[in-house]
Design an enzyme around this catalytic site. Structure first.
Site, PDB file in Angstrom:
ATOM      1  N   HIS A 121       0.714  -1.188   0.006  1.00 35.02           N
ATOM      2  CA  HIS A 121       0.099   0.025  -0.181  1.00 35.02           C
ATOM      3  C   HIS A 121       0.853   1.404  -0.169  1.00 35.02           C
ATOM      4  O   HIS A 121       2.123   1.444   0.266  1.00 35.02           O
ATOM      5  CB  HIS A 121      -0.962   0.121   1.512  1.00 35.02           C
ATOM      6  CG  HIS A 121      -0.301   0.122   2.545  1.00 35.02           C
ATOM      7  ND1 HIS A 121       0.042   1.272   3.042  1.00 35.02           N
ATOM      8  CD2 HIS A 121       0.002  -0.737   3.449  1.00 35.02           C
ATOM      9  CE1 HIS A 121       0.641   1.104   4.315  1.00 35.02           C
ATOM     10  NE2 HIS A 121       0.630  -0.423   4.560  1.00 35.02           N
ATOM     11  N   CYS A 137       3.079  -4.618   6.656  1.00 40.19           N
ATOM     12  CA  CYS A 137       2.917  -4.638   5.436  1.00 40.19           C
ATOM     13  C   CYS A 137       4.051  -4.116   4.523  1.00 40.19           C
ATOM     14  O   CYS A 137       5.263  -3.940   4.983  1.00 40.19           O
ATOM     15  CB  CYS A 137       1.986  -3.312   5.210  1.00 40.19           C
ATOM     16  SG  CYS A 137       0.147  -4.039   5.556  1.00 40.19           S
TER      17      CYS A 137
END
Length: 173
Positions: A121, A137
């Site tokens: 992301h 992440c």
């Protein structure tokens, strides 16, 4: 289940903090988990191994759009918003939600990448790249994650390596 490295649509090198799209000859600098590398649930670590892009979220979102629980909030990230919510882990612009493909390693009880909500992301452009800083992440610059989102499809194969990928044989698992 076994894949050849040259089958990967996305190669993530945690040692060098890079993401490579071999079929497009693109390289990006990333930021992975500041708690290190590992698959354990609630560890804040970045999982290794074979994954696929399970869902792409944010197709028409404006650059710097804020997401919470994979939903656009309607907010656009800026310094004022950052000061208003200093505790937020900013997920911006696009989300590529990963799903592990290796049962007992990155898929299943206690180690499931998808259930751990591990994404590729966007992050604020003020955040450093090239060093582990995320909660597990793969963070990218907003312009980079938007480009990545356009270049790859759902079910794209992703390989996340703990070791540097250069000079590696193309048939390791």
């Amino acid at each position: 289940m076994s894949y050849m490295l040259d089958q990967a649509d996305i190669l993530i090198d945690l040692a060098q903090q890079t993401l490579h799209l071999p079929k497009h000859n693109k390289f990006y600098v990333i930021s992975s988990g500041k708690n290190g590398i590992g698959e354990q649930e609630n560890s804040g670590k970045t999982p290794r191994g074979w994954h696929q892009v399970a869902q792409k979220i944010g197709l028409d979102a404006q650059e710097n759009s804020v997401f919470i629980a994979r939903q656009a909030t309607g907010e656009i990230y800026d310094q004022q918003l950052a000061q208003q919510f200093p505790e937020r882990d900013w997920i911006l612009s696009r989300i590529l939600w990963l799903d592990g493909l290796e049962v007992g390693f990155n898929k299943g009880e206690g180690c499931d990448t998808f259930r751990r909500y591990i994404y590729i992301h966007g992050t604020p452009d003020t955040e450093p790249m090239g060093i582990p800083m995320s909660h597990g992440c793969i963070r990218m610059r907003n312009k980079d994650v938007i480009e990545l989102f356009q270049l790859i499809s759902e079910q794209a194969l992703v390989y996340i390596s703990e070791q540097a990928l250069e000079n590696k044989p193309l048939n390791f698992q």
